[in-house]
Write a protein that holds these residues in place. Structure first.
Motif, PDB file in Angstrom:
ATOM      1  N   TYR A   9       0.814  -1.214   0.000  1.00 29.75           N
ATOM      2  CA  TYR A   9       0.000   0.000   0.000  1.00 29.75           C
ATOM      3  C   TYR A   9       0.848   1.266   0.000  1.00 29.75           C
ATOM      4  O   TYR A   9       0.548   2.211  -0.738  1.00 29.75           O
ATOM      5  CB  TYR A   9      -0.975   0.040   1.187  1.00 29.75           C
ATOM      6  CG  TYR A   9      -1.819   1.290   1.130  1.00 29.75           C
ATOM      7  CD1 TYR A   9      -2.910   1.355   0.285  1.00 29.75           C
ATOM      8  CD2 TYR A   9      -1.479   2.415   1.880  1.00 29.75           C
ATOM      9  CE1 TYR A   9      -3.664   2.514   0.191  1.00 29.75           C
ATOM     10  CE2 TYR A   9      -2.229   3.573   1.794  1.00 29.75           C
ATOM     11  CZ  TYR A   9      -3.326   3.624   0.947  1.00 29.75           C
ATOM     12  OH  TYR A   9      -4.059   4.778   0.844  1.00 29.75           O
ATOM     13  N   ASP A  10       1.897   1.311   0.775  1.00 31.59           N
ATOM     14  CA  ASP A  10       2.696   2.535   0.860  1.00 31.59           C
ATOM     15  C   ASP A  10       3.309   2.895  -0.487  1.00 31.59           C
ATOM     16  O   ASP A  10       3.343   4.065  -0.869  1.00 31.59           O
ATOM     17  CB  ASP A  10       3.776   2.402   1.934  1.00 31.59           C
ATOM     18  CG  ASP A  10       3.194   2.358   3.339  1.00 31.59           C
ATOM     19  OD1 ASP A  10       2.105   2.937   3.561  1.00 31.59           O
ATOM     20  OD2 ASP A  10       3.810   1.723   4.212  1.00 31.59           O
ATOM     21  N   ALA A  11       3.761   1.896  -1.245  1.00 28.62           N
ATOM     22  CA  ALA A  11       4.328   2.156  -2.576  1.00 28.62           C
ATOM     23  C   ALA A  11       3.251   2.647  -3.537  1.00 28.62           C
ATOM     24  O   ALA A  11       3.488   3.564  -4.340  1.00 28.62           O
ATOM     25  CB  ALA A  11       5.001   0.900  -3.120  1.00 28.62           C
TER      26      ALA A  11
ATOM     27  N   ALA B 260       0.395   4.186  -2.654  1.00 31.71           N
ATOM     28  CA  ALA B 260      -0.010   5.514  -2.191  1.00 31.71           C
ATOM     29  C   ALA B 260       0.994   6.587  -2.592  1.00 31.71           C
ATOM     30  O   ALA B 260       0.614   7.728  -2.876  1.00 31.71           O
ATOM     31  CB  ALA B 260      -0.199   5.507  -0.675  1.00 31.71           C
ATOM     32  N   ALA B 261       2.260   6.225  -2.661  1.00 31.16           N
ATOM     33  CA  ALA B 261       3.314   7.198  -2.999  1.00 31.16           C
ATOM     34  C   ALA B 261       3.261   7.648  -4.458  1.00 31.16           C
ATOM     35  O   ALA B 261       3.766   8.716  -4.781  1.00 31.16           O
ATOM     36  CB  ALA B 261       4.689   6.603  -2.689  1.00 31.16           C
ATOM     37  N   VAL B 262       2.644   6.852  -5.346  1.00 29.88           N
ATOM     38  CA  VAL B 262       2.689   7.184  -6.777  1.00 29.88           C
ATOM     39  C   VAL B 262       1.342   7.492  -7.402  1.00 29.88           C
ATOM     40  O   VAL B 262       1.285   8.104  -8.471  1.00 29.88           O
ATOM     41  CB  VAL B 262       3.355   6.047  -7.588  1.00 29.88           C
ATOM     42  CG1 VAL B 262       4.789   5.819  -7.124  1.00 29.88           C
ATOM     43  CG2 VAL B 262       2.553   4.759  -7.538  1.00 29.88           C
TER      44      VAL B 262
ATOM     45  N   ASP C  39      -1.274   9.518  -7.095  1.00 31.21           N
ATOM     46  CA  ASP C  39      -1.655  10.879  -7.496  1.00 31.21           C
ATOM     47  C   ASP C  39      -0.803  11.372  -8.664  1.00 31.21           C
ATOM     48  O   ASP C  39      -1.320  12.011  -9.592  1.00 31.21           O
ATOM     49  CB  ASP C  39      -1.545  11.852  -6.322  1.00 31.21           C
ATOM     50  CG  ASP C  39      -2.643  11.662  -5.279  1.00 31.21           C
ATOM     51  OD1 ASP C  39      -3.640  10.946  -5.553  1.00 31.21           O
ATOM     52  OD2 ASP C  39      -2.497  12.229  -4.179  1.00 31.21           O
ATOM     53  N   ASP C  40       0.506  11.070  -8.642  1.00 33.98           N
ATOM     54  CA  ASP C  40       1.381  11.470  -9.748  1.00 33.98           C
ATOM     55  C   ASP C  40       0.990  10.757 -11.034  1.00 33.98           C
ATOM     56  O   ASP C  40       0.965  11.374 -12.102  1.00 33.98           O
ATOM     57  CB  ASP C  40       2.844  11.173  -9.426  1.00 33.98           C
ATOM     58  CG  ASP C  40       3.417  12.120  -8.387  1.00 33.98           C
ATOM     59  OD1 ASP C  40       2.865  13.231  -8.200  1.00 33.98           O
ATOM     60  OD2 ASP C  40       4.413  11.742  -7.746  1.00 33.98           O
TER      61      ASP C  40
ATOM     62  N   LEU D 188      -5.916   9.518  -4.425  1.00 33.62           N
ATOM     63  CA  LEU D 188      -5.635   8.552  -3.359  1.00 33.62           C
ATOM     64  C   LEU D 188      -6.839   8.303  -2.461  1.00 33.62           C
ATOM     65  O   LEU D 188      -7.023   7.193  -1.972  1.00 33.62           O
ATOM     66  CB  LEU D 188      -4.434   9.010  -2.526  1.00 33.62           C
ATOM     67  CG  LEU D 188      -4.015   8.071  -1.387  1.00 33.62           C
ATOM     68  CD1 LEU D 188      -3.655   6.684  -1.922  1.00 33.62           C
ATOM     69  CD2 LEU D 188      -2.867   8.670  -0.607  1.00 33.62           C
TER      70      LEU D 188
ATOM     71  N   ARG E 123      -6.205   2.408   2.478  1.00 31.99           N
ATOM     72  CA  ARG E 123      -5.376   1.269   2.863  1.00 31.99           C
ATOM     73  C   ARG E 123      -6.185  -0.025   3.024  1.00 31.99           C
ATOM     74  O   ARG E 123      -5.686  -1.113   2.748  1.00 31.99           O
ATOM     75  CB  ARG E 123      -4.636   1.588   4.163  1.00 31.99           C
ATOM     76  CG  ARG E 123      -3.705   0.476   4.633  1.00 31.99           C
ATOM     77  CD  ARG E 123      -2.951   0.861   5.877  1.00 31.99           C
ATOM     78  NE  ARG E 123      -2.055   1.972   5.673  1.00 31.99           N
ATOM     79  CZ  ARG E 123      -0.805   1.879   5.214  1.00 31.99           C
ATOM     80  NH1 ARG E 123      -0.303   0.695   4.915  1.00 31.99           N
ATOM     81  NH2 ARG E 123      -0.063   2.943   5.050  1.00 31.99           N
TER      82      ARG E 123
END
Length: 151
Positions: free
Chosen positions: A16-18, A20-22, A24-25, A32, A37
């Motif tokens: 999930y963290d990976a 979530a990090a991308v 929106d970009d 997001l 999660r």
């Protein structure tokens, strides 16, 4: 961007963290909020992540419906902008169809915004029936396009 693991691997909750990090970009706008999660905490076994040591190139969050025994649902799919038009999204969908069939599901559904012409065209190419926009599908003023495909 390499897509060596084009069909993806089963997701893990800690992916999930990976994602979530991308996300929106990759969308070019805040999205997001549509992917909390809980989706990977509870549905990682039917979700997929694609990529190599270079990083994630795509993901699919899918669910075999606990309420509709013959159905599965694709909630969210993302492909790195540099990996688009490589067949990655198609491969993720095909792999999810395999997962759904293994759980005795025969129909896969999905939804999108009427403004998401790229998603609508993709789903049409993948053989989904496209319906809508369905007025107030997600509450008053939230029209959505629905997709359905037999597998």
């Amino acid at each position: 961007m390499h897509t060596d693991t084009i069909s993806g691997r089963p997701a893990r909750a800690d992916d999930y963290d990976a994602v979530a990090a991308v996300v929106d970009d990759w969308w070019g706008r805040p999205i997001l909020g549509a992917l909390p999660r809980l989706f990977l905490d509870h549905f990682h076994r039917t979700s997929l992540v694609a990529g190599t040591g270079d990083g994630m190139s795509g993901f699919l969050v899918g669910i075999v419906s606990p309420s509709e025994p013959g159905e599965a649902y694709i909630h969210f799919v993302g492909v790195h902008p540099e990996a688009r038009k490589t067949g990655l999204a198609r491969a993720l969908y095909e792999r999810f169809f395999e997962i759904a069939r293994a759980h005795d599901r025969r129909v896969v559904k999905a939804i999108t915004s009427p403004a998401n012409r790229t998603s609508i065209a993709f789903h049409q190419r993948m053989g989904f029936t496209v319906t809508g926009p369905v007025r107030d599908y997600n509450g008053p003023g939230h029209d959505l396009v629905t997709f359905e495909r037999g597998i």
